[in-house]
Design a protein around this motif. Structure first.
Motif, PDB file in Angstrom:
ATOM      1  N   THR A   1      39.705  74.308  34.820  1.00 13.35           N
ATOM      2  CA  THR A   1      40.419  76.288  34.910  1.00 13.35           C
ATOM      3  C   THR A   1      41.432  76.562  34.900  1.00 13.35           C
ATOM      4  O   THR A   1      42.127  77.110  35.109  1.00 13.35           O
ATOM      5  N   GLY A   2      42.587  75.395  35.502  1.00 11.72           N
ATOM      6  CA  GLY A   2      44.121  75.345  36.006  1.00 11.72           C
ATOM      7  C   GLY A   2      43.591  76.472  37.048  1.00 11.72           C
ATOM      8  O   GLY A   2      45.229  76.636  38.109  1.00 11.72           O
ATOM      9  N   LEU A   3      42.478  75.723  38.052  1.00 11.50           N
ATOM     10  CA  LEU A   3      42.835  76.562  39.224  1.00 11.50           C
ATOM     11  C   LEU A   3      42.901  76.167  40.559  1.00 11.50           C
ATOM     12  O   LEU A   3      42.565  74.329  40.299  1.00 11.50           O
ATOM     13  N   HIS A   4      43.522  76.304  41.433  1.00  9.19           N
ATOM     14  CA  HIS A   4      43.352  74.930  42.303  1.00  9.19           C
ATOM     15  C   HIS A   4      42.754  76.100  43.371  1.00  9.19           C
ATOM     16  O   HIS A   4      43.114  76.879  44.218  1.00  9.19           O
ATOM     17  N   PHE A   5      42.676  74.493  44.298  1.00  9.09           N
ATOM     18  CA  PHE A   5      41.255  74.945  45.391  1.00  9.09           C
ATOM     19  C   PHE A   5      41.724  74.678  46.677  1.00  9.09           C
ATOM     20  O   PHE A   5      42.266  73.805  47.182  1.00  9.09           O
ATOM     21  N   ASP A   6      41.697  75.044  48.009  1.00  5.79           N
ATOM     22  CA  ASP A   6      42.163  74.854  48.827  1.00  5.79           C
ATOM     23  C   ASP A   6      41.287  75.132  50.223  1.00  5.79           C
ATOM     24  O   ASP A   6      40.716  76.338  50.440  1.00  5.79           O
ATOM     25  N   LEU A   7      40.425  73.858  50.185  1.00  2.80           N
ATOM     26  CA  LEU A   7      39.089  73.977  50.400  1.00  2.80           C
ATOM     27  C   LEU A   7      39.362  74.239  52.320  1.00  2.80           C
ATOM     28  O   LEU A   7      38.519  74.204  53.010  1.00  2.80           O
ATOM     29  N   ALA A   8      40.488  73.751  52.923  1.00  7.86           N
ATOM     30  CA  ALA A   8      40.850  74.022  54.534  1.00  7.86           C
ATOM     31  C   ALA A   8      40.698  75.107  54.751  1.00  7.86           C
ATOM     32  O   ALA A   8      40.365  75.748  56.100  1.00  7.86           O
ATOM     33  N   THR A   9      41.087  76.421  53.674  1.00  6.55           N
ATOM     34  CA  THR A   9      40.945  77.736  54.427  1.00  6.55           C
ATOM     35  C   THR A   9      40.601  78.540  54.032  1.00  6.55           C
ATOM     36  O   THR A   9      39.441  79.487  54.191  1.00  6.55           O
ATOM     37  N   TYR A  10      39.132  77.785  52.699  1.00  6.55           N
ATOM     38  CA  TYR A  10      38.024  79.078  51.897  1.00  6.55           C
ATOM     39  C   TYR A  10      37.062  78.585  51.513  1.00  6.55           C
ATOM     40  O   TYR A  10      37.149  76.906  51.572  1.00  6.55           O
TER      41      TYR A  10
ATOM     42  N   GLY B   1      19.872  70.514  29.498  1.00 11.26           N
ATOM     43  CA  GLY B   1      18.028  71.367  30.063  1.00 11.26           C
ATOM     44  C   GLY B   1      18.069  72.575  30.828  1.00 11.26           C
ATOM     45  O   GLY B   1      16.907  73.218  30.842  1.00 11.26           O
ATOM     46  N   ASN B   2      18.556  71.742  31.766  1.00 13.43           N
ATOM     47  CA  ASN B   2      18.673  73.015  32.923  1.00 13.43           C
ATOM     48  C   ASN B   2      19.056  74.135  32.941  1.00 13.43           C
ATOM     49  O   ASN B   2      19.978  73.909  33.122  1.00 13.43           O
ATOM     50  N   ASP B   3      18.400  75.218  33.708  1.00 18.47           N
ATOM     51  CA  ASP B   3      19.477  75.928  33.753  1.00 18.47           C
ATOM     52  C   ASP B   3      20.677  76.364  34.695  1.00 18.47           C
ATOM     53  O   ASP B   3      20.404  76.082  36.133  1.00 18.47           O
ATOM     54  N   MET B   4      21.082  77.334  34.407  1.00 14.37           N
ATOM     55  CA  MET B   4      22.759  77.120  35.269  1.00 14.37           C
ATOM     56  C   MET B   4      22.935  77.867  35.786  1.00 14.37           C
ATOM     57  O   MET B   4      24.038  79.110  36.466  1.00 14.37           O
ATOM     58  N   GLY B   5      21.787  79.126  35.948  1.00 11.43           N
ATOM     59  CA  GLY B   5      21.372  80.214  37.015  1.00 11.43           C
ATOM     60  C   GLY B   5      21.422  80.357  38.809  1.00 11.43           C
ATOM     61  O   GLY B   5      21.561  81.683  39.022  1.00 11.43           O
ATOM     62  N   ASP B   6      21.885  79.172  38.994  1.00  9.54           N
ATOM     63  CA  ASP B   6      22.185  78.520  40.753  1.00  9.54           C
ATOM     64  C   ASP B   6      23.269  78.664  40.939  1.00  9.54           C
ATOM     65  O   ASP B   6      24.506  79.343  39.941  1.00  9.54           O
ATOM     66  N   VAL B   7      23.705  78.918  42.133  1.00  4.99           N
ATOM     67  CA  VAL B   7      24.806  78.798  43.206  1.00  4.99           C
ATOM     68  C   VAL B   7      25.245  78.112  43.240  1.00  4.99           C
ATOM     69  O   VAL B   7      24.815  77.006  44.062  1.00  4.99           O
ATOM     70  N   TYR B   8      26.740  77.231  42.984  1.00 10.31           N
ATOM     71  CA  TYR B   8      26.786  75.528  43.373  1.00 10.31           C
ATOM     72  C   TYR B   8      27.541  75.718  44.085  1.00 10.31           C
ATOM     73  O   TYR B   8      28.872  76.567  44.078  1.00 10.31           O
ATOM     74  N   ARG B   9      27.927  75.315  45.725  1.00  5.97           N
ATOM     75  CA  ARG B   9      29.313  75.637  46.053  1.00  5.97           C
ATOM     76  C   ARG B   9      30.219  74.313  45.310  1.00  5.97           C
ATOM     77  O   ARG B   9      29.841  72.958  45.114  1.00  5.97           O
ATOM     78  N   VAL B  10      31.144  74.715  45.492  1.00  4.17           N
ATOM     79  CA  VAL B  10      31.876  73.229  45.143  1.00  4.17           C
ATOM     80  C   VAL B  10      32.408  72.726  46.427  1.00  4.17           C
ATOM     81  O   VAL B  10      33.360  73.011  47.450  1.00  4.17           O
ATOM     82  N   MET B  11      32.473  71.549  46.430  1.00  8.34           N
ATOM     83  CA  MET B  11      33.019  70.657  47.378  1.00  8.34           C
ATOM     84  C   MET B  11      33.813  69.685  46.674  1.00  8.34           C
ATOM     85  O   MET B  11      34.425  69.510  45.240  1.00  8.34           O
ATOM     86  N   PRO B  12      34.777  68.856  47.399  1.00  8.22           N
ATOM     87  CA  PRO B  12      35.787  68.008  47.398  1.00  8.22           C
ATOM     88  C   PRO B  12      35.774  66.872  45.965  1.00  8.22           C
ATOM     89  O   PRO B  12      35.943  67.035  45.175  1.00  8.22           O
ATOM     90  N   PRO B  13      34.103  66.581  45.626  1.00  4.36           N
ATOM     91  CA  PRO B  13      34.116  66.226  44.117  1.00  4.36           C
ATOM     92  C   PRO B  13      34.235  66.663  42.709  1.00  4.36           C
ATOM     93  O   PRO B  13      34.524  65.797  41.949  1.00  4.36           O
ATOM     94  N   HIS B  14      33.955  68.391  42.848  1.00  5.69           N
ATOM     95  CA  HIS B  14      33.928  69.029  42.398  1.00  5.69           C
ATOM     96  C   HIS B  14      35.229  69.053  41.551  1.00  5.69           C
ATOM     97  O   HIS B  14      35.724  69.509  40.348  1.00  5.69           O
ATOM     98  N   ILE B  15      36.513  69.295  42.586  1.00  3.43           N
ATOM     99  CA  ILE B  15      38.101  69.546  42.566  1.00  3.43           C
ATOM    100  C   ILE B  15      38.670  69.370  41.481  1.00  3.43           C
ATOM    101  O   ILE B  15      39.059  70.218  40.700  1.00  3.43           O
ATOM    102  N   ALA B  16      38.604  67.904  40.792  1.00  2.42           N
ATOM    103  CA  ALA B  16      39.963  67.222  40.201  1.00  2.42           C
ATOM    104  C   ALA B  16      39.631  67.517  38.534  1.00  2.42           C
ATOM    105  O   ALA B  16      40.068  68.771  37.700  1.00  2.42           O
ATOM    106  N   ALA B  17      37.832  67.694  38.203  1.00  3.60           N
ATOM    107  CA  ALA B  17      37.072  67.905  37.230  1.00  3.60           C
ATOM    108  C   ALA B  17      37.607  69.406  36.908  1.00  3.60           C
ATOM    109  O   ALA B  17      38.051  70.321  35.656  1.00  3.60           O
ATOM    110  N   LEU B  18      37.470  70.557  37.920  1.00  2.00           N
ATOM    111  CA  LEU B  18      37.609  71.934  38.340  1.00  2.00           C
ATOM    112  C   LEU B  18      39.012  72.032  37.426  1.00  2.00           C
ATOM    113  O   LEU B  18      39.452  72.815  36.877  1.00  2.00           O
ATOM    114  N   ASN B  19      39.996  71.464  38.599  1.00  2.00           N
ATOM    115  CA  ASN B  19      41.844  71.755  38.114  1.00  2.00           C
ATOM    116  C   ASN B  19      41.457  71.770  36.377  1.00  2.00           C
ATOM    117  O   ASN B  19      42.263  72.106  35.975  1.00  2.00           O
ATOM    118  N   GLN B  20      41.052  70.424  36.235  1.00  2.00           N
ATOM    119  CA  GLN B  20      41.806  70.000  34.665  1.00  2.00           C
ATOM    120  C   GLN B  20      41.295  70.916  33.916  1.00  2.00           C
ATOM    121  O   GLN B  20      41.562  71.885  33.421  1.00  2.00           O
TER     122      GLN B  20
END
Length: 77
Positions: free
Chosen positions: A59-68, A38-57
């Motif tokens: 979206t198929g994207l891979h994240f390099d948090l050491a560089t970006y 029920g809350n709006d997803m209109g904010d900006v959310y920083r991708v952090m280590p706890p989000h990576i596994a779910a987002l990989n699955q």
């Protein structure tokens, strides 16, 4: 609403790349980022280590948090 993952070089204010992840759906993205139903997803959310596994699955994207830094951003469609 259009959802984008934006990638920034660490220490930069400019995007390096963006990927449209709208196909994942607002509810699935809200679940990843802990936004209550029920809350709006209109904010900006920083991708952090706890989000990576779910987002990989979802979206198929891979994240390099050491560089970006990555952010989930939304735009009106």
């Amino acid at each position: 609403m259009i959802f984008l993952i934006a990638r920034y070089d660490k220490g930069s204010d400019f995007t390096d790349d963006r990927w449209d992840v709208s196909h994942v759906g607002a509810r699935a993205l809200a679940d990843v980022f802990g936004v209550e139903a029920g809350n709006d997803m209109g904010d900006v959310y920083r991708v952090m280590p706890p989000h990576i596994a779910a987002l990989n699955q979802l979206t198929g994207l891979h994240f390099d948090l050491a560089t970006y830094e990555y952010f989930l951003e939304s735009e009106a469609d």
